[in-house]
Every structure is written in C-alpha cells, then in structure tokens.
Design an enzyme around this catalytic site. Structure first.
Site, mmCIF file in Angstrom:
data_model
loop_
_atom_site.group_PDB
_atom_site.id
_atom_site.type_symbol
_atom_site.label_atom_id
_atom_site.label_comp_id
_atom_site.label_asym_id
_atom_site.label_seq_id
_atom_site.Cartn_x
_atom_site.Cartn_y
_atom_site.Cartn_z
ATOM 1 C CG HIS A 1 -4.660 10.626 2.425
ATOM 2 N ND1 HIS A 1 -5.568 10.467 3.567
ATOM 3 C CD2 HIS A 1 -3.611 9.592 2.846
ATOM 4 C CE1 HIS A 1 -5.223 9.503 4.361
ATOM 5 N NE2 HIS A 1 -4.087 8.914 4.105
ATOM 6 C CD GLU B 1 -7.955 13.376 3.964
ATOM 7 O OE1 GLU B 1 -7.465 14.239 3.277
ATOM 8 O OE2 GLU B 1 -7.688 12.136 3.511
ATOM 9 C CE LYS C 1 -3.992 1.967 7.169
ATOM 10 N NZ LYS C 1 -4.417 2.845 6.430
ATOM 11 C CD GLN D 1 -3.695 4.348 10.837
ATOM 12 O OE1 GLN D 1 -4.631 4.355 10.388
ATOM 13 N NE2 GLN D 1 -2.322 5.067 9.664
ATOM 14 C CG ASP E 1 -6.034 0.394 3.852
ATOM 15 O OD1 ASP E 1 -6.029 -0.586 4.210
ATOM 16 O OD2 ASP E 1 -5.140 1.516 3.832
ATOM 17 C CD GLU F 1 -5.458 2.806 -0.446
ATOM 18 O OE1 GLU F 1 -4.719 2.131 -1.085
ATOM 19 O OE2 GLU F 1 -5.411 2.961 0.888
ATOM 20 C CB THR G 1 -7.740 -4.882 2.132
ATOM 21 O OG1 THR G 1 -6.860 -4.479 3.094
ATOM 22 C CG2 THR G 1 -7.447 -3.845 0.944
ATOM 23 C CG ASP H 1 -1.990 0.889 0.954
ATOM 24 O OD1 ASP H 1 -2.548 1.246 -0.227
ATOM 25 O OD2 ASP H 1 -2.809 1.327 2.111
ATOM 26 N NE ARG I 1 -8.505 6.396 9.623
ATOM 27 C CZ ARG I 1 -7.615 6.303 8.360
ATOM 28 N NH1 ARG I 1 -6.596 5.928 8.564
ATOM 29 N NH2 ARG I 1 -7.917 6.496 7.215
ATOM 30 C CD GLU J 1 -6.739 4.888 4.601
ATOM 31 O OE1 GLU J 1 -6.026 4.271 3.935
ATOM 32 O OE2 GLU J 1 -6.087 5.738 5.614
#
Lengths: 425, 425
Positions: free
Chosen positions: B138, B370, B258, B245, B238, B206, B262, B131, B242, B204
């Site tokens: 971002h 975000e 993570k 993380q 993904d 992607e 996925t 990844d 948080r 996320e």
C-alpha cells in the site's frame, strides 16, 4: 467591578473575583479529587461547600454531587448558561457585602483553604486532543525555515485551520516532570538514523480550549454556535523533540516528537471570564474565508503570555513575551472546521491553538526552534548561560493574563521540568 | 482439535472452538451491555454464566463482575496470562464430553443464545487510537501515485513504523451507518478550495489491535515484551475522503479526511487464538532495523482478507482478496516504536495496521484509491455497474479468517454503509 472579602487577594493576582477559574484539587482533609475555584491565594472548595445548606440556596438546580467528581467533565457537560450562572453566584458569594459565607466561621474554615495547601490535578478527562496551527507568525517562521522566502505558508494555511490529532494519554497537569524522550533521528544523512535521547527538546506556548458540549457524529457545529461548545481555557505547553519531528513527520505528521508529554495549567478560565478581552486576530492574508468559517470579527483574546526558563542552577530568565492576539484562526473556527465532516467532539476534549509567536524578534517567539532559527543562534540567559534547546533540569513556566490590576483574569502557571532520559524515575 | 457440543457450529464458521472471540452484547432479556464469547451461530453470555456457581468453579480467581461491564477493558487489563486461562477454561466447557453446561438445561437456556438475537456493541472503550502505515505494498503504491517511480517510499519508511494519532471519538462498531462527510477540497486549482460532500469516499482494509496493559509514562516497552501488551485483534475500516485528504494533509497529516468514522468488527479475536498463524511479513528492503525494533521473525499473521462492495440495489461483488502477511511491521514493533519516547499506552487503546494490499493487481488492493489508480480506472461490479469511489448507499463488508475447516479463527464482518451528506438522520 466588585471587590471581595476574601483576604490577601492582591491586585496583581491572576485569580481575581473577575476570574474564578475552576480546577480539581485534593486537600489535607479530602484525598479524593474534587472541584474548587481559585481566588487570590485561596481556593473555595466546592465539594466542602456542597455539604452546607448554602449550596442549594446558591445553586438550586445543580445536582448536589456535581463538584464531587474527580474531573470537571460533569459540570462542563451542563452547558455554558449553567457555567455562567454558577460563576455569577460565586462572584456574589465572595463579594464584599455578602455575609453568607464570610460570617460563617465553620463553613469558611472547611471551604476556604490556602492555595498553597492543596494539590492540583488534571482538571478534565480528555477523550481526544487536537492540536491546531493557528498562530500565524509561528507558521510563517517555521515555513520560512523549511521552505525559504516566498513559500512560507502552504496553500491550505489561509483556507482552513490546519490541525492534527494529538495524544490524549500524555496530557499532564502543570508540575509533572517530563522525561527527555528517546527517539529516532538523523545526525548524519550518510549514516542513516540513530536512536538516543533527543538533542532538540523544545517547548511550544499555546492556548488550550476544553470542550463543554459534544455534537452528534455526522452533525457539524456552525461557527456562530461554536462558542456554546466551549467550557474554558488553559495554558498549554506542547513539548516537542525537533530532531525526532524532522525525521518522522513525512507524510503523516508529528508522532513520537509530540506524544511524550503535553502540559496544561490546572485552573480552567471559563469562557465567560475572557469575554471582555476579545480582539480581532491576525488578518488572513488570503482574504475572505469560506462561509462555514466566517465567525465574528473579534474571535480571539488578547492574553499576555510570558515564558520563563529556569536553569538547573535555579536562575530564571523571561525568554519570551507574546499575546494570543497573534492567532489567525479562532477556536469557534477550529470547532466549525473540526466538525465539518461530522467528527464528534465530546465533553472534555482539548483543542490546542498551535504555537503563539509575535512577528518580531526572538523575544516574542513561542518556541526555541524559532528563537534560535532551528538551533543556529543561542538564546542568552541570566548570567553567562545560553540555550539552543532545553538541557536536563531546565524548567519552562508559561504564564498568561489579561485585565487591569484588581480585576485580572489569569491562568497561573503552566510549568514542567525536563529530566534526563537516563534517570530512573 | 477438540470438537464442541454446541449445536450448529458449521466447519466453515469463523467462530470455532479454536477461536472463541470476545465481544460486548445486549440481549432480549438484558439491555445493559456486557461480555460474551461467540461460537458458531451462538453466543455464550458470560454475564448470565456468572450468576451460576459454575462460574466460580471455572474461574476461581476472576472478579465475579468482570464480564458485567459495558466494555471488555476491565477483562483486558487483567493481562494476557488471564486471557489465556479464561479462553482455555471456556474451550473445555464447550468441548464435546464436558457435561457441566451441556446438561444443565436452565443455565443453557439463560447463557447460550442465538447470535442472531443479540446486538453487538463497540467492544472496548478506546482512549487513544493510532493508525500506522505498515502495509508495504500500500505504501509503495500510494508513493508511486504521489511521487512517481524511484521515489515510492519516503526515506523513513523502512527505518521506523510510520504512524499518526487518529480520532477515538468516531470509532464505531460494524453496522453503524457512516455519513458521507462534507469537506473542503480543490476541484480546480485556479478556483481555490470549495466545500461540499466529498466526491472521493474510500475504504481501507486494516487489522486493528487492542491494548491489554498500559505502560507508565516515560517507560518504553521492549519489542520482545510487546506481545504481553496485546489483548486481541479486530478488522478495521479506516474510511477516508481522498479529496479532503489531498488538500489538508500537508504538513501535519490527515485530519477531517479520516475522523468522520472508523469501523471495527465486534468480536475481539484474542492474541492467543492467532498464535498458530504466525508468518514472516514482507521483508524490509532497507535491511536490518535498529535494535529496539528487532522482534521475532514471524511477527505477523496470515489472515485471509476479503472485501465485498454491495450496491444500493443489493448486488454484492467481492472486489478484493488479500492477506495480513503483507505487513512489513508487526504490532510488537509498532508498540516498541510508539512507546520509545515514553508515550503511555492504556488498556483499550486501538492500533491500526494501515491499509493492507497485495503486490498484484486491483483485485488484491486494500482501498479503492489503489484499485482505481486514484480514480482513473473503474472497478467493475456485478452486472454492468462500476465504481471509482463509493456511492451513497454502498456497503463495504470486510471479512477475515485463517485456519482449516472446523478450526477456523475468523473475525466475522466489519461492515458499514455510506449515506448521503444531505440526508437527515
């Protein structure tokens, strides 16, 4: 401990009757990779053995083709009780007094081969490779270099087994040449990064653990059950390019500094063979861990580890002697943490312990970066030679073993030589 | 652009004749996973087609079983010129005026099936998943949250495509349920970490890129040749925890935050289908990159991306609209960097772009973290509902497409629903 009728099994051999590690070989008469066990200076070719009626006598419930596959994954997937039973049956077969194979000259000629005549291959197909950071003294020393006294360990270090996803495609078996990686790194901060062959190629001494059974996605493995998910262990060299690592690793971790090659020893020492060598690991200075990480006290193994550096000129120096009791987290703890959120492990997955170092001087450290304090001090070699990091043509050989003479449980060699980035293969 | 005789292909369909994405399906009459292409509301079952003499007319040089495998890997490994020729032959076959399949009622009945009647599977066997972090806005926004103004980007960000190794075993196809991960995180720094269901589950957006050809270990892929290593593209979610993380990621990067899942969209849009949509990506504020990263100017694609959040009550709000032109690094640059040190890519490997966000407000951001500035502001949903992070029962659906009506090249849906950590499956 029983003795064996197999000739030339030295008391100092890693591959005693008490061990019987499993591997994947090709032989002069069989070029298709298949399974074997090592004993002394011989291998017992399990595929050759499976052509005999003796095989079904020994293993009535095993699929007859189980050892004819090019990896040990199908055998590993059968689970630890089966591994235990198969190893015990093979120990009987090879014991002094058992005549079944001993007195069958034709089968012996077909199935008992000199180790020197066979070629070893990667023993498992690795789906995912995870590298942990469980060597306490390594983490402490690296932290001291990066952050200074008083801030050696990150706050999470004592609370969870820190790990990251590694690269499965570049895992190779002992003996495979490793090209010095080209990479991006900073020589002069005023100039910005440059590209070129890494100037700081290092090794890392680790223990590798192969997964036997997988878990379902979404389902965690309890720490008390995690032993049942272990197939066996190998030695592992996590080759590292320190200049590349220092520049790339923030904020997502090591990448090209690690993915150019990871070497494992070819013979998988089954989990049961290591049971007699359990010890308590490094005491966690953070005190009691969270409940899901509370495993048995004697969670790690006392495996003596040695590292030889052989120069291009052929001179060998043992540059480190350490032991795997310097791990602070056990593999069951790593498995429990890895699966806590539901991540599925699969048969053949490889878990690395992280670099294993002793608490003392350079002579018990598990990588050059620690031995040389980041390249500031030289490691002296045989003759007048010395190193900070590896030169082209250098060979690193890791050995590991435990147990008394005559009943040693060892790994053989995990060996790799660095060749020049400029050299075509 | 040619038109198709296939019925019910709406001008707004993602799966136009200009697209023809490849996937792996099972059908009511064939429960073994095998290959197909999607067109409008139908699929052309390539395994069913291969039973007809028409197949060898169309693809004289293809192995007849190539589309009967449970993944697209064998087809991908044939290389991009073959993918191009096969797609062109299928476009001819399905064009208005081509009668070979159109006027063969028996073959049509066997090979042209309603999309709604087939089940999609993971299209590729993924050896390794990497990844990246190539979405400029971002990276900038996340950096601003963590490090404040003036220090948004790490020094390496503009010099190399930052990436990390992800977890291959938890890659799942669109529609697979995702269990809320249990994890270790810190609620109150004075109390230390706790264990429990993550309170900050995020998505996320992607773009995913599947590798067609591998490189030999030790051999780098030049940026100018990297396009030949690409099979095709999918949408990728993904999923991220948080809170986990933030606690775990220093110093080795994201791990359990993570690896619980996925999600990828099921239909692989071939690299050639996206060629007309090339654009220049975000200009690198660091200026010219090192030579091995200098690829063509129009290295990224302008794919419109949308994210829907559907609540457990069934109300859907489109919470983000962005485009993949917000990438600063192209996939060829990622491949050149990934292999710089000799890391081998293999057929089926998956590369993620990293989260794709626009530079503007919450409505063009690619993740909730975000949008909500780390959970501080709510995202308003249809009715009186709102979110900071995902609730149990929430569904995230990502869509992506480019091109004019009648010739759209789209991905279909990348969809996943979070279920409770307490719920048994």
């Amino acid at each position: 401990m029983a003795t064996t009728w197999v000739p030339n099994v030295s008391p100092t051999s890693d591959f005693s009757l008490a061990n019987l590690p499993f591997g994947i070989i090709t032989t002069p008469s069989d070029p298709l990779p298949h399974a074997a066990v090592a004993i002394g200076t011989s291998v017992l070719d399990l595929k050759a053995l499976s052509t005999s009626p003796l095989f079904t006598d020994l293993f009535p419930s095993l699929p007859p083709q189980i050892f004819s596959h090019p990896t040990l994954n199908p055998f590993a997937a059968l689970g630890r009780p089966t591994h235990r039973a198969v190893r015990a049956a093979l120990q009987s077969l090879l014991s002094t007094g058992d005549s079944r194979l001993r007195d069958d000259p034709a089968l012996r000629a077909a199935a008992l081969l000199p180790l020197a005549q066979v070629k070893s291959h990667l023993p498992m197909a690795v789906g995912d490779y995870t590298d942990f950071y469980a060597g306490y003294h390594h983490a402490f020393a690296v932290g001291a270099m990066f952050r200074g006294p008083g801030a050696e360990l990150q706050p999470n270090y004592t609370r969870l087994p820190v790990g990251y996803h590694g690269r499965a495609s570049s895992i190779v078996v002992s003996g495979t040449l490793i090209r010095r990686p080209v990479g991006q790194f900073v020589l002069d901060p005023a100039e910005g990064p440059v590209v070129g062959p890494s100037r700081r190629v290092d090794f890392e001494v680790e223990l590798g653990c192969f997964v036997a059974r997988g878990n379902e996605m979404g389902e965690a493995v309890a720490v008390g059950e995690a032993e049942e998910y272990v197939f066996g262990y190998v030695l592992l060299n996590d080759w590292s390019a320190r200049d590349v690592q220092a520049w790339e690793y923030v904020p997502l971790g090591p990448f090209n500094s690690k993915n150019f090659g990871t070497t494992v020893s070819p013979w998988v020492v089954l989990a049961d063979a290591l049971e007699p060598f359990r010890v308590k690991g490094v005491e966690n200075p953070g005190g009691e861990v969270l409940e899901y990480l509370r495993g048995r006290e004697d969670g790690v193994f006392d495996i003596g580890l040695e590292v030889d550096l052989t120069t291009p000129e052929g001179d060998t120096t043992t540059i480190s002697r350490t032991t795997s009791r310097h791990l602070m987290w056990s593999f069951p703890q790593m498995i429990a943490h890895h699966t806590l959120g539901g991540c599925p492990l699969r048969t053949g997955d490889l878990l690395g312990s992280g670099t294993i170092s002793g608490p003392g001087g350079a002579e018990e450290r598990g990588c050059l970066s620690e031995m040389t304090q980041g390249g500031k001090k030289e490691v002296l070699l045989y003759g007048m030679d010395a190193r900070t990091f590896l030169k082209d043509g250098d060979t690193i050989t890791i050995r590991g073993a435990c147990g008394e003479p005559g009943a040693r449980v060892g790994f053989g060699e995990c060996r790799g030589r660095i060749y020049s980035a400029e050299q075509r293969r």
